[in-house]
Motif scaffolding. Structure first.
Motif, mmCIF file in Angstrom:
data_model
loop_
_atom_site.group_PDB
_atom_site.id
_atom_site.type_symbol
_atom_site.label_atom_id
_atom_site.label_comp_id
_atom_site.label_asym_id
_atom_site.label_seq_id
_atom_site.Cartn_x
_atom_site.Cartn_y
_atom_site.Cartn_z
ATOM 1 N N ALA A 225 0.829 -1.210 0.000
ATOM 2 C CA ALA A 225 0.000 0.000 0.000
ATOM 3 C C ALA A 225 0.864 1.260 0.000
ATOM 4 O O ALA A 225 0.555 2.237 -0.683
ATOM 5 C CB ALA A 225 -0.937 -0.007 1.207
ATOM 6 N N VAL A 226 1.962 1.252 0.753
ATOM 7 C CA VAL A 226 2.878 2.400 0.771
ATOM 8 C C VAL A 226 3.510 2.578 -0.606
ATOM 9 O O VAL A 226 3.555 3.685 -1.144
ATOM 10 C CB VAL A 226 3.981 2.219 1.840
ATOM 11 C CG1 VAL A 226 5.115 3.194 1.627
ATOM 12 C CG2 VAL A 226 3.410 2.380 3.216
ATOM 13 N N LEU A 227 3.985 1.498 -1.176
ATOM 14 C CA LEU A 227 4.658 1.590 -2.472
ATOM 15 C C LEU A 227 3.710 2.006 -3.601
ATOM 16 O O LEU A 227 4.142 2.597 -4.579
ATOM 17 C CB LEU A 227 5.329 0.251 -2.805
ATOM 18 C CG LEU A 227 6.442 -0.173 -1.850
ATOM 19 C CD1 LEU A 227 6.911 -1.575 -2.184
ATOM 20 C CD2 LEU A 227 7.595 0.816 -1.890
ATOM 21 N N CYS A 228 2.429 1.709 -3.444
ATOM 22 C CA CYS A 228 1.433 2.070 -4.467
ATOM 23 C C CYS A 228 0.758 3.393 -4.160
ATOM 24 O O CYS A 228 -0.172 3.790 -4.868
ATOM 25 C CB CYS A 228 0.378 0.977 -4.566
ATOM 26 S SG CYS A 228 1.018 -0.552 -5.203
ATOM 27 N N ASN A 229 1.163 4.059 -3.078
ATOM 28 C CA ASN A 229 0.580 5.337 -2.683
ATOM 29 C C ASN A 229 -0.933 5.210 -2.474
ATOM 30 O O ASN A 229 -1.713 6.018 -2.976
ATOM 31 C CB ASN A 229 0.911 6.430 -3.701
ATOM 32 C CG ASN A 229 0.707 7.813 -3.135
ATOM 33 O OD1 ASN A 229 0.782 8.009 -1.930
ATOM 34 N ND2 ASN A 229 0.434 8.771 -3.996
#
Length: 90
Positions: free
Chosen positions: A73-77
């Motif tokens: 989720a962090v990497l996909c914003n």
């Protein structure tokens, strides 16, 4: 890579932080939060994230269920909904 997942004490929002291997887990801090998990991960292409089973010696805590999804989720914003702790909602 290494990571630490923090939980905001007031709202329960989870905040994963990724950082390079030369940094010690215990050096990463966010005021007003508690550490809920920490560990090591491999980040590949096309949202492939592998959580390793190693624990953080400096924090004496290991990976938790859901860490992989939080990191993706962090990497996909992703939006804030991806970081909510649904277990604490009654």
């Amino acid at each position: 890579m290494k990571y630490v997942v923090f939980e905001q004490e007031r709202t329960g929002l989870k905040m994963p932080v990724l950082f390079p291997d030369h940094v010690t887990h215990s050096e990463i801090k966010i005021e007003g939060t508690k550490v809920v998990s920490a560990g090591f991960c491999l980040v590949g292409t096309e949202e492939i994230v592998t959580i390793l089973q190693e624990r953080s010696d400096s924090l004496n805590i290991g990976p938790a269920k859901g860490d992989r999804e939080l990191i993706i989720a962090v990497l996909c914003n992703a939006g804030v909904y991806a970081f909510m702790n649904y277990d604490s909602i009654v």
